[in-house]
Design a protein around this motif. Structure first.
Motif, mmCIF file in Angstrom:
data_model
loop_
_atom_site.group_PDB
_atom_site.id
_atom_site.type_symbol
_atom_site.label_atom_id
_atom_site.label_comp_id
_atom_site.label_asym_id
_atom_site.label_seq_id
_atom_site.Cartn_x
_atom_site.Cartn_y
_atom_site.Cartn_z
ATOM 1 N N MET A 40 4.079 2.746 -32.077
ATOM 2 C CA MET A 40 3.264 3.811 -31.502
ATOM 3 C C MET A 40 3.837 4.309 -30.176
ATOM 4 N N TYR B 33 0.808 3.514 -22.332
ATOM 5 C CA TYR B 33 1.121 4.811 -22.926
ATOM 6 C C TYR B 33 0.796 5.911 -21.917
ATOM 7 N N ASP C 250 -2.870 10.814 -22.485
ATOM 8 C CA ASP C 250 -2.943 12.148 -23.090
ATOM 9 C C ASP C 250 -3.980 12.127 -24.204
ATOM 10 N N ASP C 251 -4.036 13.226 -24.959
ATOM 11 C CA ASP C 251 -5.090 13.344 -25.970
ATOM 12 C C ASP C 251 -4.823 12.515 -27.220
ATOM 13 N N ARG C 252 -3.704 11.731 -27.255
ATOM 14 C CA ARG C 252 -3.407 10.883 -28.412
ATOM 15 C C ARG C 252 -3.962 9.470 -28.268
ATOM 16 N N VAL C 253 -4.605 9.166 -27.130
ATOM 17 C CA VAL C 253 -5.090 7.810 -26.891
ATOM 18 C C VAL C 253 -6.114 7.397 -27.950
ATOM 19 N N ALA D 60 -6.447 8.429 -31.011
ATOM 20 C CA ALA D 60 -5.789 8.197 -32.295
ATOM 21 C C ALA D 60 -5.060 6.862 -32.301
ATOM 22 N N ARG D 61 -4.475 6.487 -31.164
ATOM 23 C CA ARG D 61 -3.782 5.191 -31.074
ATOM 24 C C ARG D 61 -4.774 4.034 -31.241
ATOM 25 N N LYS E 31 -5.676 3.758 -34.870
ATOM 26 C CA LYS E 31 -4.584 3.179 -35.653
ATOM 27 C C LYS E 31 -4.523 1.668 -35.468
#
Length: 301
Positions: A25, A46, A49-52, A54-55, A58
């Motif tokens: 990731m 990390y 950002d706006d992907r936190v 989703a991480r 996952k």
């Protein structure tokens, strides 16, 4: 830059698989912290950002899938924190200084230009990319035992090679050939890159496999820095794959598990030669070296 710090608490058994997932990731760095005999905190960083979200999802899906691979993460927890520090990356690197192991082995991250002697066994590895970078007691125990074991004619099997650190050490200590065997496909490219960085590729055969299954050749030494639950079923496979008086080195063993490992070794034609230990965070880890009982007790094989 602001950072998202994800702390995932899981079992020792699942820690390697989870750390690989964190790096898949695109974690900037991962720290290992043992907080109990059976638990590990994996701390990953990390960009914030706006992907936190989703991480996190996952990771939750990955943890739920682990039992289908016969890996039990325990009552795993995930904690998310905001870290405000533009200099975090430099601070993280500072937590991994060069270190000496045994008499001659010097482990250094690739970003360090570390002065060393001509007699040093220099190993360059960046921490966290795969299990085994010298910052854990089990790896240091394995390296100490290897340093006093390798002979120039040795053919070696490194079971669960991870980062490849034991394979690199074996070659630089003089082994003729090392078969580096790793079950996790995500660790294969990491090990391959480390072999190239340390200029040992020509002496190494890297493959994906489950322990010694489907291995037919014989070795002078089999080494594995893996957990006890993985070591125990491998021991019976070692004797038929060793030359007379061949040696095994195992680490990743808790002190409370040593008697069980010794018992299984004894039941499979091995005699214990040496046991060493190291305690960190009130947890004592053990490394063991044993020899196959044989009519041949010494000399070159």
């Amino acid at each position: 830059m602001d950072w998202a710090r994800i702390t995932l608490t899981t079992s020792q058994e699942a820690s390697e698989a989870v750390s690989n997932c964190l790096f898949e990731m695109k974690a900037v760095g991962v720290e290992f912290k043992e907080n109990a005999d059976t638990e590990v905190d994996l701390i990953a960083y990390y960009p914030l950002d706006d992907r936190v979200g989703a991480r996190i999802q996952k990771l939750q899906d990955f943890l739920a899938e682990l039992p289908t691979w016969n890996i039990h993460p325990g009552p795993a927890t995930i904690d998310l924190q905001h870290v405000k520090s533009e200099k975090w990356e430099e601070a993280w690197k500072a937590a991994f200084p060069p270190q000496r192991v045994g008499k001659r082995i010097l482990i250094t991250p690739t970003w360090h230009d570390t002065p060393h002697n001509e007699t040093d066994i220099l190993i360059q590895l960046d921490p966290g990319m795969a299990f085994g970078t010298g910052y854990h007691p089990t790896t240091r125990l394995s390296l100490e035992l290897l340093e006093h074991t390798i002979e120039p004619y040795y053919h070696v099997a490194d079971i669960g090679t991870g980062s490849g650190i034991l394979t690199i050490a074996a070659v630089k200590l003089g082994a003729k050939r090392v078969d580096a065997i790793e079950l996790d496909p995500t660790a294969i490219p990491v090990a391959a890159a480390n072999f190239q960085t340390n200029t040992v590729t020509s002496h190494v055969c890297l493959s994906q496999g489950d322990g010694l299954k489907n291995v037919e050749r014989k070795y002078h030494l089999i080494v594995g820095n893996i957990l006890t639950k993985t070591i125990l079923p491998i021991i019976p496979d070692c004797a038929p794959r060793l030359h007379p008086a061949g040696i095994v080195i195992f680490s990743g063993i808790l002190e409370t598990e040593l008697a069980q490992v010794e018992s299984v070794l004894g039941a499979n034609q091995f005699e214990c030669l040496q046991v060493i230990s190291e305690t960190e965070d009130n947890i004592t880890w053990v490394g063991i070296k044993a020899r196959l009982r044989s009519r041949t007790k010494g000399g070159a094989i």
